[in-house]
Design a protein around this motif. Structure first.
Motif, PDB file in Angstrom:
ATOM      1  N   LEU A  10       0.828  -1.097  -0.105  1.00  0.00           N
ATOM      2  CA  LEU A  10       0.034  -0.090   0.017  1.00  0.00           C
ATOM      3  C   LEU A  10       0.903   1.290   0.086  1.00  0.00           C
ATOM      4  CD1 LEU A  10      -2.674  -1.170   2.525  1.00  0.00           C
ATOM      5  CD2 LEU A  10      -2.783  -1.050   0.026  1.00  0.00           C
ATOM      6  N   ARG A  11       2.294   1.086   0.083  1.00  0.00           N
ATOM      7  CA  ARG A  11       2.946   2.351   0.026  1.00  0.00           C
ATOM      8  C   ARG A  11       2.884   3.033  -1.229  1.00  0.00           C
ATOM      9  NH1 ARG A  11       9.298   3.328   1.675  1.00  0.00           N
ATOM     10  NH2 ARG A  11       9.180   5.601   1.059  1.00  0.00           N
ATOM     11  N   SER A  16       7.340   9.711   1.951  1.00  0.00           N
ATOM     12  CA  SER A  16       8.696   9.679   2.465  1.00  0.00           C
ATOM     13  C   SER A  16       8.982   8.180   3.254  1.00  0.00           C
ATOM     14  CB  SER A  16       9.089  11.026   3.055  1.00  0.00           C
ATOM     15  OG  SER A  16       8.370  10.821   4.444  1.00  0.00           O
ATOM     16  N   ASP A  17      10.136   8.087   3.488  1.00  0.00           N
ATOM     17  CA  ASP A  17      10.460   6.810   4.447  1.00  0.00           C
ATOM     18  C   ASP A  17       9.489   7.081   5.901  1.00  0.00           C
ATOM     19  OD1 ASP A  17      11.598   5.595   2.521  1.00  0.00           O
ATOM     20  OD2 ASP A  17      13.688   6.021   3.144  1.00  0.00           O
ATOM     21  N   GLU A  18       9.838   8.397   6.150  1.00  0.00           N
ATOM     22  CA  GLU A  18       9.222   8.591   7.455  1.00  0.00           C
ATOM     23  C   GLU A  18       7.780   8.767   7.419  1.00  0.00           C
ATOM     24  OE1 GLU A  18       9.847  12.088  10.786  1.00  0.00           O
ATOM     25  OE2 GLU A  18       9.637  12.842   8.684  1.00  0.00           O
ATOM     26  N   GLN A  19       7.320   9.084   6.500  1.00  0.00           N
ATOM     27  CA  GLN A  19       5.709   9.140   6.322  1.00  0.00           C
ATOM     28  C   GLN A  19       5.106   7.681   6.052  1.00  0.00           C
ATOM     29  OE1 GLN A  19       5.127  11.731   3.125  1.00  0.00           O
ATOM     30  NE2 GLN A  19       5.256  13.574   4.377  1.00  0.00           N
ATOM     31  N   PHE A  26       0.375   2.641  11.781  1.00  0.00           N
ATOM     32  CA  PHE A  26      -1.027   2.723  12.187  1.00  0.00           C
ATOM     33  C   PHE A  26      -1.763   1.796  11.494  1.00  0.00           C
ATOM     34  CE2 PHE A  26      -5.340   4.175  11.118  1.00  0.00           C
ATOM     35  CZ  PHE A  26      -5.524   4.980  12.197  1.00  0.00           C
ATOM     36  N   MET A  27      -1.634   1.467  10.293  1.00  0.00           N
ATOM     37  CA  MET A  27      -2.337   0.371   9.636  1.00  0.00           C
ATOM     38  C   MET A  27      -1.962  -1.081  10.292  1.00  0.00           C
ATOM     39  SD  MET A  27      -2.504   1.371   5.565  1.00  0.00           S
ATOM     40  CE  MET A  27      -0.726   1.412   5.572  1.00  0.00           C
ATOM     41  N   GLU A  28      -0.640  -1.167  10.866  1.00  0.00           N
ATOM     42  CA  GLU A  28      -0.407  -2.602  11.440  1.00  0.00           C
ATOM     43  C   GLU A  28      -1.279  -2.605  12.677  1.00  0.00           C
ATOM     44  OE1 GLU A  28       1.504  -5.350  10.879  1.00  0.00           O
ATOM     45  OE2 GLU A  28       2.097  -4.595   8.873  1.00  0.00           O
ATOM     46  N   GLU A  29      -1.271  -1.526  13.383  1.00  0.00           N
ATOM     47  CA  GLU A  29      -2.040  -1.600  15.055  1.00  0.00           C
ATOM     48  C   GLU A  29      -3.514  -1.910  14.533  1.00  0.00           C
ATOM     49  OE1 GLU A  29      -2.946   1.484  18.265  1.00  0.00           O
ATOM     50  OE2 GLU A  29      -1.113   1.699  17.331  1.00  0.00           O
ATOM     51  N   HIS A  30      -3.960  -1.334  13.476  1.00  0.00           N
ATOM     52  CA  HIS A  30      -5.464  -1.537  13.453  1.00  0.00           C
ATOM     53  C   HIS A  30      -5.963  -2.477  12.262  1.00  0.00           C
ATOM     54  CE1 HIS A  30      -6.264   1.602  16.192  1.00  0.00           C
ATOM     55  NE2 HIS A  30      -5.235   2.425  15.720  1.00  0.00           N
ATOM     56  N   LYS A  31      -5.104  -3.405  11.517  1.00  0.00           N
ATOM     57  CA  LYS A  31      -5.492  -4.057  10.493  1.00  0.00           C
ATOM     58  C   LYS A  31      -6.545  -4.990  10.792  1.00  0.00           C
ATOM     59  CE  LYS A  31      -1.594  -7.493  10.967  1.00  0.00           C
ATOM     60  NZ  LYS A  31      -0.468  -7.792  10.376  1.00  0.00           N
ATOM     61  N   LEU A  42      -8.577   5.784   7.010  1.00  0.00           N
ATOM     62  CA  LEU A  42      -8.309   6.294   8.267  1.00  0.00           C
ATOM     63  C   LEU A  42      -6.783   6.322   8.418  1.00  0.00           C
ATOM     64  CD1 LEU A  42     -10.336   3.986  10.513  1.00  0.00           C
ATOM     65  CD2 LEU A  42     -10.719   6.118   9.809  1.00  0.00           C
ATOM     66  N   ALA A  43      -5.865   5.700   7.841  1.00  0.00           N
ATOM     67  CA  ALA A  43      -4.198   5.941   7.975  1.00  0.00           C
ATOM     68  C   ALA A  43      -3.899   7.019   6.884  1.00  0.00           C
ATOM     69  CB  ALA A  43      -3.673   4.560   7.297  1.00  0.00           C
ATOM     70  N   GLN A  44      -4.780   7.123   5.972  1.00  0.00           N
ATOM     71  CA  GLN A  44      -4.269   8.540   5.256  1.00  0.00           C
ATOM     72  C   GLN A  44      -4.731   9.823   5.872  1.00  0.00           C
ATOM     73  OE1 GLN A  44      -2.598   8.246   2.066  1.00  0.00           O
ATOM     74  NE2 GLN A  44      -2.238  10.498   2.784  1.00  0.00           N
ATOM     75  N   LEU A  45      -6.042   9.716   6.459  1.00  0.00           N
ATOM     76  CA  LEU A  45      -6.349  10.937   7.555  1.00  0.00           C
ATOM     77  C   LEU A  45      -5.376  11.110   8.602  1.00  0.00           C
ATOM     78  CD1 LEU A  45     -10.223  10.114   7.664  1.00  0.00           C
ATOM     79  CD2 LEU A  45      -9.290  11.821   6.497  1.00  0.00           C
ATOM     80  N   PHE A  46      -4.973  10.156   9.045  1.00  0.00           N
ATOM     81  CA  PHE A  46      -3.988  10.251  10.328  1.00  0.00           C
ATOM     82  C   PHE A  46      -2.796  11.228   9.750  1.00  0.00           C
ATOM     83  CE2 PHE A  46      -0.101   8.337  12.489  1.00  0.00           C
ATOM     84  CZ  PHE A  46      -0.477   9.173  13.372  1.00  0.00           C
ATOM     85  N   THR A  47      -2.111  10.750   8.514  1.00  0.00           N
ATOM     86  CA  THR A  47      -0.934  11.132   7.756  1.00  0.00           C
ATOM     87  C   THR A  47      -0.965  12.412   7.538  1.00  0.00           C
ATOM     88  OG1 THR A  47      -1.053   9.775   5.967  1.00  0.00           O
ATOM     89  CG2 THR A  47       0.219   8.842   7.556  1.00  0.00           C
ATOM     90  N   ASN A  48      -2.515  12.677   7.016  1.00  0.00           N
ATOM     91  CA  ASN A  48      -2.658  14.202   6.433  1.00  0.00           C
ATOM     92  C   ASN A  48      -2.691  15.072   7.582  1.00  0.00           C
ATOM     93  OD1 ASN A  48      -3.024  13.119   3.922  1.00  0.00           O
ATOM     94  ND2 ASN A  48      -5.130  13.255   3.660  1.00  0.00           N
TER      95      ASN A  48
END
Length: 105
Positions: A10-11, A16-19, A26-31, A42-48
């Motif tokens: 999904l990358r 960036s590597d950091e993002q 986030f996705m690993e925690e909630h998969k 949800l993961a995209q909203l979080f990183t935004n």
């Protein structure tokens, strides 16, 4: 049985590597909690929110904040010892430069 999500696929190329590491965490925690489509959203909203400073309706912000507590705390802890940008007004920078004294040979 819920199909497993291939998170590493999904990358996106612009991350960036950091993002990516933060979004991946986030996705690993909630998969196990969401279907793939909702998890990605949800993961995209979080990183935004975290990286771009985006704001969403209050209910969405509260939901993301709750879901991201662990990942966000871990990310912020990792940033403590990194260099921080300092912004100064151009007039202040020019004044500081003008006040410098230079050693004469």
């Amino acid at each position: 049985m819920k199909p497993s999500i291939d998170i590493d696929s999904l990358r996106t190329e612009h991350e960036s590597d950091e993002q990516w590491e933060v979004r991946r965490s986030f996705m690993e925690e909630h998969k196990e909690d969401f279907d793939e489509e909702e998890l990605i959203t949800l993961a995209q909203l979080f990183t935004n929110i975290e990286f771009l400073g985006c704001r969403y309706p209050a209910q969405t912000m509260k939901r993301i904040a709750k879901l991201a507590e662990k990942v966000s705390a871990k990310y912020k802890e990792s940033r403590k010892n990194k260099l921080k940008r300092t912004f100064v007004e151009a007039s202040d920078a020019a004044e500081a430069k003008a006040k410098r004294t230079f050693k004469q040979s």
